[in-house]
Design a protein around this motif. Structure first.
Motif, PDB file in Angstrom:
ATOM      1  N   SER A 234      32.437 -14.877  67.426  1.00  0.00           N
ATOM      2  CA  SER A 234      31.158 -15.029  68.187  1.00  0.00           C
ATOM      3  C   SER A 234      30.049 -14.506  67.057  1.00  0.00           C
ATOM      4  O   SER A 234      30.012 -13.389  67.015  1.00  0.00           O
ATOM      5  CB  SER A 234      30.958 -14.626  69.521  1.00  0.00           C
ATOM      6  N   GLU A 235      29.031 -15.491  66.814  1.00  0.00           N
ATOM      7  CA  GLU A 235      28.022 -14.816  66.145  1.00  0.00           C
ATOM      8  C   GLU A 235      27.009 -13.934  66.781  1.00  0.00           C
ATOM      9  O   GLU A 235      26.502 -13.112  66.324  1.00  0.00           O
ATOM     10  CB  GLU A 235      27.244 -15.949  65.593  1.00  0.00           C
ATOM     11  N   GLN A 236      27.276 -13.946  68.093  1.00  0.00           N
ATOM     12  CA  GLN A 236      26.224 -13.122  68.879  1.00  0.00           C
ATOM     13  C   GLN A 236      27.115 -11.414  69.129  1.00  0.00           C
ATOM     14  O   GLN A 236      26.200 -10.636  69.414  1.00  0.00           O
ATOM     15  CB  GLN A 236      26.368 -13.429  70.339  1.00  0.00           C
ATOM     16  N   CYS A 237      28.125 -11.519  68.538  1.00  0.00           N
ATOM     17  CA  CYS A 237      29.031 -10.138  68.589  1.00  0.00           C
ATOM     18  C   CYS A 237      28.581  -9.370  67.648  1.00  0.00           C
ATOM     19  O   CYS A 237      28.574  -9.697  66.364  1.00  0.00           O
ATOM     20  CB  CYS A 237      30.405 -10.462  68.768  1.00  0.00           C
ATOM     21  N   LEU A 238      27.895  -8.235  67.830  1.00  0.00           N
ATOM     22  CA  LEU A 238      27.797  -7.350  66.794  1.00  0.00           C
ATOM     23  C   LEU A 238      28.764  -6.562  66.122  1.00  0.00           C
ATOM     24  O   LEU A 238      29.833  -6.386  66.885  1.00  0.00           O
ATOM     25  CB  LEU A 238      26.834  -6.157  67.545  1.00  0.00           C
ATOM     26  N   PHE A 239      28.604  -6.133  64.818  1.00  0.00           N
ATOM     27  CA  PHE A 239      29.679  -5.534  64.047  1.00  0.00           C
ATOM     28  C   PHE A 239      29.087  -4.256  63.453  1.00  0.00           C
ATOM     29  O   PHE A 239      28.076  -4.266  62.582  1.00  0.00           O
ATOM     30  CB  PHE A 239      30.055  -6.418  62.895  1.00  0.00           C
ATOM     31  N   VAL A 240      29.421  -3.144  64.008  1.00  0.00           N
ATOM     32  CA  VAL A 240      28.968  -1.962  63.782  1.00  0.00           C
ATOM     33  C   VAL A 240      30.144  -1.046  63.020  1.00  0.00           C
ATOM     34  O   VAL A 240      31.225  -0.959  63.692  1.00  0.00           O
ATOM     35  CB  VAL A 240      28.355  -1.173  64.682  1.00  0.00           C
ATOM     36  N   ALA A 241      29.835  -0.207  62.076  1.00  0.00           N
ATOM     37  CA  ALA A 241      30.907   0.798  61.491  1.00  0.00           C
ATOM     38  C   ALA A 241      30.297   2.166  61.338  1.00  0.00           C
ATOM     39  O   ALA A 241      29.028   2.221  61.031  1.00  0.00           O
ATOM     40  CB  ALA A 241      31.579   0.406  60.202  1.00  0.00           C
ATOM     41  N   THR A 242      31.026   3.131  61.448  1.00  0.00           N
ATOM     42  CA  THR A 242      30.354   4.493  61.468  1.00  0.00           C
ATOM     43  C   THR A 242      30.426   4.851  59.914  1.00  0.00           C
ATOM     44  O   THR A 242      29.299   5.625  59.717  1.00  0.00           O
ATOM     45  CB  THR A 242      31.514   5.583  62.064  1.00  0.00           C
ATOM     46  N   ASN A 243      31.120   4.692  59.088  1.00  0.00           N
ATOM     47  CA  ASN A 243      31.081   4.941  57.517  1.00  0.00           C
ATOM     48  C   ASN A 243      32.071   4.274  56.893  1.00  0.00           C
ATOM     49  O   ASN A 243      32.616   3.451  57.435  1.00  0.00           O
ATOM     50  CB  ASN A 243      31.399   6.335  57.527  1.00  0.00           C
ATOM     51  N   MET A 244      31.945   4.236  55.451  1.00  0.00           N
ATOM     52  CA  MET A 244      32.628   3.368  54.503  1.00  0.00           C
ATOM     53  C   MET A 244      33.463   4.508  53.501  1.00  0.00           C
ATOM     54  O   MET A 244      34.068   3.779  52.630  1.00  0.00           O
ATOM     55  CB  MET A 244      31.834   2.643  53.735  1.00  0.00           C
ATOM     56  N   GLU A 245      33.778   5.682  53.667  1.00  0.00           N
ATOM     57  CA  GLU A 245      34.850   6.490  53.063  1.00  0.00           C
ATOM     58  C   GLU A 245      36.300   5.898  53.182  1.00  0.00           C
ATOM     59  O   GLU A 245      36.788   5.454  54.287  1.00  0.00           O
ATOM     60  CB  GLU A 245      34.949   8.009  53.465  1.00  0.00           C
ATOM     61  N   GLU A 246      36.627   5.414  51.783  1.00  0.00           N
ATOM     62  CA  GLU A 246      37.980   4.658  51.818  1.00  0.00           C
ATOM     63  C   GLU A 246      38.990   5.568  51.830  1.00  0.00           C
ATOM     64  O   GLU A 246      40.071   5.396  52.543  1.00  0.00           O
ATOM     65  CB  GLU A 246      38.121   4.017  50.367  1.00  0.00           C
TER      66      GLU A 246
END
Length: 335
Positions: free
Chosen positions: A210-222
């Motif tokens: 759903s395009e209305q669903c937000l997508f959030v991440a805390t960080n990007m350390e691999e």
């Protein structure tokens, strides 16, 4: 110890330009010539130069893991140095991409290890995630790939969530039906999740359809490496997996991305008189550079001397202004 620079003239061709000043230092100086991103070994400076360097900032923004402690053990001299900064009037902020603990838990850890710290001085990726949803007035539910600490930071700002903990793998996981998804979910948040599984990735991707669903991440350390050659996959590994299966890009709230920079700006830091200390160029030093801070890299965590030498030789940005083997080495240079 690697000789990062023999003379400052060797770095005239670095990414940032050379600036001539009379009194205030940016990084470190020789004959009043200031060089940004110099990768200068502070141990090669005179005591007067080091003292001038310390006088050049009023605020210290420091990473935690790899700079102050490792595996819940304080790195030698780090607490004494941070507490010395506080004693001589510096403001201290602990800025970490750790998303597994609440600010109060991180403050308790710091205090136990000898640092003077309070929750209000700690800016963690978990706290930033909660603050982000508070900022936008989010009222729906979050599907969370993350830990109890991240969930509790969301709860502290009134955000409901599901998903923490193991998710049972059914014999035929691909038979999941839309009715098994929670219709109240309006965002997917990805932090560090030791229980990540195929069902969790399936649900995250399905919500994000759903395009209305937000997508959030805390960080990007691999990933994180331990001294015993064990490699710990980091949050960035999980974020990339969800980005791949959802064909979406996450808004990242931790270092070095826009949201944490916006937050730091909101607390009124004077960029020109702030020092960023970290152990990783791609997050800590990048944050400092983007914010206009002075930067110090320590080699007690994610970045090895060999890796730094490779970055320096290739002139790969972002590069730190100054370098030390560990933060605790500074105290003997200035006192």
């Amino acid at each position: 110890m690697i000789k990062f620079l023999g003379k400052f003239q060797k770095v005239q061709n670095f990414i940032h330009s050379t600036v001539i000043v009379s009194s205030q230092l940016r990084g470190i100086s020789t004959n009043a010539t200031i060089v940004k991103s110099a990768v200068f070994n502070l141990q090669e400076a005179s005591k007067d130069q080091v003292q001038e360097f310390v006088k050049s900032f009023d605020t210290v923004v420091t990473d935690c893991d790899g700079v102050l402690w490792l595996s819940n053990n304080a790195i030698s001299g780090s607490a004494d140095t941070i507490n010395y900064f506080r004693k001589i009037g510096k403001k201290i902020y602990y800025v970490t991409n750790n998303s597994t603990l609440k600010r109060s838990e991180l403050a308790a850890t710091a205090t136990k290890l000898g640092f003077i710290a309070c929750p209000e001085e700690i800016l963690s990726a978990a706290y930033l995630a909660g603050h982000y949803f508070k900022d936008i007035g989010f009222t729906k539910k979050v599907y969370l790939l993350g830990s109890d600490g991240l969930g509790e930071e969301l709860e502290s700002v009134g955000v409901r969530h599901i998903g923490v903990g193991p998710d049972h793998v059914k014999p035929n996981v691909k038979s999941t039906k839309p009715s098994e998804l929670d219709p109240e979910v309006g965002a997917v948040v990805v932090g560090f999740d030791a229980h990540v599984s195929y069902p969790k990735l399936l649900k995250a991707a399905s919500y994000l359809a759903s395009e209305q669903c937000l997508f959030v991440a805390t960080n990007m350390e691999e990933r994180f490496r331990k001294p015993d050659s064990i490699v710990i996959p980091g949050t960035g590994t999980l974020v990339r997996a969800v980005e791949t299966c959802s064909a979406r890009k996450a808004v990242v709230v931790g270092k070095p991305f826009k949201y944490v920079r916006k937050y730091l700006a909101s607390i009124g830091l004077n960029s020109a008189r702030t020092l960023m200390i970290g152990d990783r160029c791609s997050t800590d030093i990048e944050l400092g550079v983007r914010c206009g801070f002075q930067t110090m890299l320590v080699l007690s965590g994610a970045t090895s001397p060999k890796e730094l030498e490779t970055l320096r030789n290739s002139k790969t940005p972002p590069l730190p202004d100054v370098v030390l083997p560990k933060l605790g080495d500074l105290l003997s240079l200035v006192c």
